[in-house]
Design an enzyme around this catalytic site. Sequence first.
Site, mmCIF file in Angstrom:
data_model
loop_
_atom_site.group_PDB
_atom_site.id
_atom_site.type_symbol
_atom_site.label_atom_id
_atom_site.label_comp_id
_atom_site.label_asym_id
_atom_site.label_seq_id
_atom_site.Cartn_x
_atom_site.Cartn_y
_atom_site.Cartn_z
ATOM 1 N N ASP A 8 14.032 -27.072 -44.314
ATOM 2 C CA ASP A 8 14.421 -26.816 -42.915
ATOM 3 C C ASP A 8 13.514 -25.717 -42.345
ATOM 4 O OD1 ASP A 8 17.466 -27.617 -41.537
ATOM 5 O OD2 ASP A 8 16.177 -26.189 -40.471
ATOM 6 N N TYR B 146 12.035 -39.538 -27.397
ATOM 7 C CA TYR B 146 12.898 -39.589 -28.584
ATOM 8 C C TYR B 146 13.057 -41.048 -29.038
ATOM 9 C CZ TYR B 146 17.192 -38.912 -31.354
ATOM 10 O OH TYR B 146 18.124 -38.889 -32.352
HETATM 11 N N1 NAD Z 1 23.669 -36.093 -33.769
HETATM 12 C C1 NAD Z 1 23.410 -37.278 -33.260
HETATM 13 O O1 NAD Z 1 24.088 -37.743 -32.342
HETATM 14 C C2 NAD Z 1 22.298 -38.119 -33.813
HETATM 15 C C3 NAD Z 1 22.288 -39.487 -33.506
HETATM 16 C C4 NAD Z 1 21.251 -40.274 -34.010
HETATM 17 C C5 NAD Z 1 20.267 -39.715 -34.799
HETATM 18 N N2 NAD Z 1 20.315 -38.373 -35.073
HETATM 19 C C6 NAD Z 1 19.246 -37.844 -35.900
HETATM 20 O O2 NAD Z 1 19.816 -37.210 -37.037
HETATM 21 C C7 NAD Z 1 18.911 -36.239 -37.534
HETATM 22 C C8 NAD Z 1 19.653 -34.951 -37.831
HETATM 23 O O3 NAD Z 1 20.155 -34.428 -36.619
HETATM 24 P P1 NAD Z 1 21.568 -33.677 -36.499
HETATM 25 O O4 NAD Z 1 22.309 -34.375 -35.436
HETATM 26 O O5 NAD Z 1 22.172 -33.494 -37.831
HETATM 27 O O6 NAD Z 1 21.074 -32.312 -35.829
HETATM 28 P P2 NAD Z 1 21.134 -30.792 -36.301
HETATM 29 O O7 NAD Z 1 20.458 -30.047 -35.201
HETATM 30 O O8 NAD Z 1 22.514 -30.413 -36.686
HETATM 31 O O9 NAD Z 1 20.214 -30.775 -37.618
HETATM 32 C C9 NAD Z 1 18.825 -30.925 -37.554
HETATM 33 C C10 NAD Z 1 18.185 -29.965 -38.543
HETATM 34 O O10 NAD Z 1 16.766 -30.201 -38.515
HETATM 35 C C11 NAD Z 1 16.115 -28.942 -38.543
HETATM 36 N N3 NAD Z 1 14.787 -29.075 -37.956
HETATM 37 C C12 NAD Z 1 14.463 -29.192 -36.654
HETATM 38 N N4 NAD Z 1 13.132 -29.226 -36.500
HETATM 39 C C13 NAD Z 1 12.599 -29.122 -37.739
HETATM 40 C C14 NAD Z 1 11.271 -29.085 -38.231
HETATM 41 N N5 NAD Z 1 10.215 -29.154 -37.399
HETATM 42 N N6 NAD Z 1 11.071 -28.984 -39.558
HETATM 43 C C15 NAD Z 1 12.137 -28.894 -40.413
HETATM 44 N N7 NAD Z 1 13.410 -28.908 -39.993
HETATM 45 C C16 NAD Z 1 13.648 -29.033 -38.676
HETATM 46 C C17 NAD Z 1 17.019 -28.019 -37.742
HETATM 47 O O11 NAD Z 1 16.768 -26.631 -38.013
HETATM 48 C C18 NAD Z 1 18.388 -28.477 -38.178
HETATM 49 O O12 NAD Z 1 18.860 -27.757 -39.308
HETATM 50 C C19 NAD Z 1 17.797 -36.126 -36.481
HETATM 51 O O13 NAD Z 1 16.674 -36.870 -36.904
HETATM 52 C C20 NAD Z 1 18.412 -36.753 -35.267
HETATM 53 O O14 NAD Z 1 17.452 -37.294 -34.389
HETATM 54 C C21 NAD Z 1 21.307 -37.564 -34.620
#
Ligand code: NAD
Length: 249
Positions: A33, A152
Amino acid sequence: MSKTAIITGGGSGIGKATALRLAEEGVNAVIVDVDSESGEGAVQELKDKGVDAIFIKADVSKKEDVKRYVDQTVDHFGGIDYFFNNAGISGSGGHYLDTSVDEIEQIIGINLLGAMYGVRYVAEVMVKNGGGSIVNTSSSAGVIGQDSVVTYSATKHGIVGLTKSMVAEYAKDGLRVNAIAPGPTETKMVKEFYEANPKMKENATGGIPQKRLGTPEEVAELVTFLFTSKAQYINGEVIRIDGGFTNTK
Ligand SMILES: NC(=O)c1ccc[n+]([C@@H]2O[C@H](COP(=O)([O-])OP(=O)(O)OC[C@H]3O[C@@H](n4cnc5c(N)ncnc54)[C@H](O)[C@@H]3O)[C@@H](O)[C@H]2O)c1
């Protein structure tokens, strides 16, 4: 022998919930992370569950960081069984013509290049060692077009192409590569996005047949299943987990 998983974006949300769920199966974890505080916190929770876990601070959009987290994993654990290629950002929202080119570059750098670098270096280790299982995080916006998230959506469609095409080349080497396509899920990312774009929240929740957001734990259950041998004939799939959202669009 215990399995080893790399989880990018493992400090929060879906990544952290998955690392904790895998720990219940005795799987050791490498939490990758950019945020040290949440990454170290996740590692502590994993150790409390009795597995071995390390944190590697890395920005997945930097190829040298990606190579480093792969090398450090192999040094510490000897190999990689599971790779949850999950770190991502939503971007600020708003229409494409109002989006700066810097933000376009940033979203593509983290969500698509970051994922592609990850598969490039991790799959190299897996193929050499006789195989492994990769789950890439796409999104509802990776299987349908969506308002206010053009860049995105483009990156998450790219994840689908990466997933399917890797299988065409490396299934014969013991590699399984699948993708998940979650709908809106209760995490930090979605909370911040809806705070900045309140109308999107109404539209999203109203459009989900089950009338609620998903939870990170529900997604973690799916990812865990895909990693295990119970899913050994599932390959190149993009599995939606969205309360019926995209199937009713
Ligand atoms: N939450 C939703 O509704 C949703 C829906 C579809 C897909 N997603 C995808 O799920 C994945 C996780 O997202 P989440 O919802 O758990 O969000 P989140 O923000 O809770 O977790 C994302 C994590 O990624 C880390 N991160 C961000 N940029 C980074 C980088 N450049 N290098 C390393 N780490 C990095 C952040 O610090 C964070 O800990 C993402 O790929 C997101 O696009 C989320």
